[in-house]
Design a protein around this motif. Structure first.
Motif, short mmCIF file in Angstrom:
data_model
loop_
_atom_site.label_atom_id
_atom_site.label_comp_id
_atom_site.label_asym_id
_atom_site.label_seq_id
_atom_site.Cartn_x
_atom_site.Cartn_y
_atom_site.Cartn_z
N ASN A 7 0.11 11.77 -1.21
CA ASN A 7 -0.29 13.33 -0.08
C ASN A 7 0.36 14.21 -1.10
O ASN A 7 1.39 14.71 -1.78
N SER A 51 -13.32 5.01 -4.70
CA SER A 51 -12.44 4.04 -5.04
C SER A 51 -12.50 2.88 -6.32
O SER A 51 -14.23 2.80 -6.15
N THR A 90 0.93 5.00 -0.73
CA THR A 90 -0.51 6.82 -0.97
C THR A 90 0.88 7.99 -0.49
O THR A 90 1.92 8.06 -0.36
N THR A 101 -3.80 6.76 -3.24
CA THR A 101 -3.80 5.68 -2.60
C THR A 101 -4.02 4.01 -3.87
O THR A 101 -4.43 4.13 -4.19
N THR A 117 -3.34 0.55 -3.29
CA THR A 117 -3.46 -0.67 -2.68
C THR A 117 -3.05 -2.15 -3.67
O THR A 117 -4.21 -2.45 -4.96
N LYS A 145 0.93 -1.53 -0.21
CA LYS A 145 -0.14 0.21 -0.36
C LYS A 145 0.69 0.94 -0.31
O LYS A 145 1.76 1.41 0.92
N ASP A 183 -14.44 10.36 -0.43
CA ASP A 183 -14.04 9.34 -0.74
C ASP A 183 -14.47 8.09 -1.61
O ASP A 183 -15.16 8.10 -2.15
N ALA A 212 -5.41 12.68 -1.39
CA ALA A 212 -4.42 11.94 -0.97
C ALA A 212 -4.86 10.53 -2.11
O ALA A 212 -6.30 10.40 -2.19
#
Length: 319
Positions: free
Chosen positions: A120, A313, A118, A134, A136, A116, A311, A132
């Protein structure tokens, strides 16, 4: 190379490499992002994915003055300030990024089940806020991309909030599961849920180029190409990239142009030749309005407040 049920991790100078049976991902510490997505030996990135905040101005945006009120988001779309990087490998959180001489402590036989990382960023808005990205990555090559936007008071409404991927060569077609046709938050009632095939990357032929091509509430998207920038690839069978929802459906557009290229053209013939594909995965999309001859602002429920946290994803992998 023989792979186990783990991916190989290469701790290089300025680069973190993750490699598996049919994938290779490269993360660049200096450039602050994901530099390469190679699946089945085909490259899917021309530029690093970045947060995107701008969509090309619509007639209604001009009519209600939205493009002037929110103009600083155009600067934020082009420029951003890189902040810190966080790296976690199999639940081990690095206190500092293993770059330069710090990478020498690792061997050429490092493996992991889950990584993972990230990146920023700080926006160049006034006031600024934090965003941010991220990534994974699982050992089977599944790549989850998540964006977090930190709400900040006294910022103007956003045109869009998403992640922009620039793909090296044009798509010959794309297939998706979601709503029919071009849809926006205030243009969804006539759409029908289903599976759809679109040839090429069609651009709505407005006299003055503007925002177009958004698809709301999508569960899956397959982008197919048959060309690369590798001169040794002479005759290619079509190959595809799969994007699917993570927790919630996503919104997307797939066009030959960035929002800035559309913004810069005053007539359709000023647009450049198609040479790549621009994928925007959008967590939030502003409505298009058009309530009274392109003069009134979009209704409040179809705007994007910059003061809230967001948020979203998606998951990328081979078809």
């Amino acid at each position: 190379m023989v792979y186990t049920n783990k991916m190989k991790v290469v701790y290089g100078t300025r680069i973190l490499g993750l490699h598996g049976q049919n994938f290779s991902y490269l993360f660049n510490y200096n450039l602050h992002g994901l530099e390469s997505i190679k699946i089945n030996n085909k490259e899917w990135l021309y530029r690093m994915p970045t947060p995107t905040f701008w969509r090309a101005t619509t007639d209604n945006d001009r009519g209600c003055g939205f493009n002037i009120k929110s103009a600083q988001w155009l600067s934020a779309d082009i420029f951003r300030k890189n902040k810190d990087i966080k790296l976690e490998v199999d639940n081990h959180c690095f206190s500092t990024i293993p770059d330069g001489g710090k990478s020498n402590v690792f061997s050429n036989h490092e493996f992991a089940s889950l990584v993972k990382i990230t990146f920023n960023y700080e926006t160049v808005t006034i006031p600024s806020t934090q965003v941010a990205l991220t990534y994974t990555i699982k050992a089977n090559g599944e790549l989850k991309v998540a964006l977090h936007y930190q709400g900040r008071k006294n910022l103007p409404s956003l045109p869009v909030l998403g992640i922009r991927f620039i793909i090296p060569t044009p798509a010959i077609h794309f297939d998706y599961q979601g709503l029919s046709g071009e849809t926006y938050p205030d243009r969804m009632k006539g759409a029908i849920e289903g599976k759809y095939h679109i040839d090429g990357m069609p651009v709505t032929p407005y006299l003055v180029p503007q925002e177009n091509g958004m698809h709301m509430n999508t569960q899956k998207l397959f982008i197919t190409r048959n060309t690369t920038q590798n001169n040794t690839d002479h005759i290619l069978n079509p190959f595809s990239l799969k994007i699917q929802q993570s927790d919630l459906p996503f919104n997307f557009s797939l066009l030959p142009y960035t929002s800035e290229e559309l913004e810069n053209a005053t007539h359709i013939e000023e647009l450049p030749l198609e040479r790549r594909a621009v994928l925007v995965i959008a967590g939030c999309v502003r409505g298009v309005g058009g309530i009274d001859s392109w003069g009134s602002d979009v209704k409040p429920q179809y705007t994007i407040s910059a003061e809230k946290d967001y948020d979203f994803s998606v998951i990328l992998n081979a078809k």
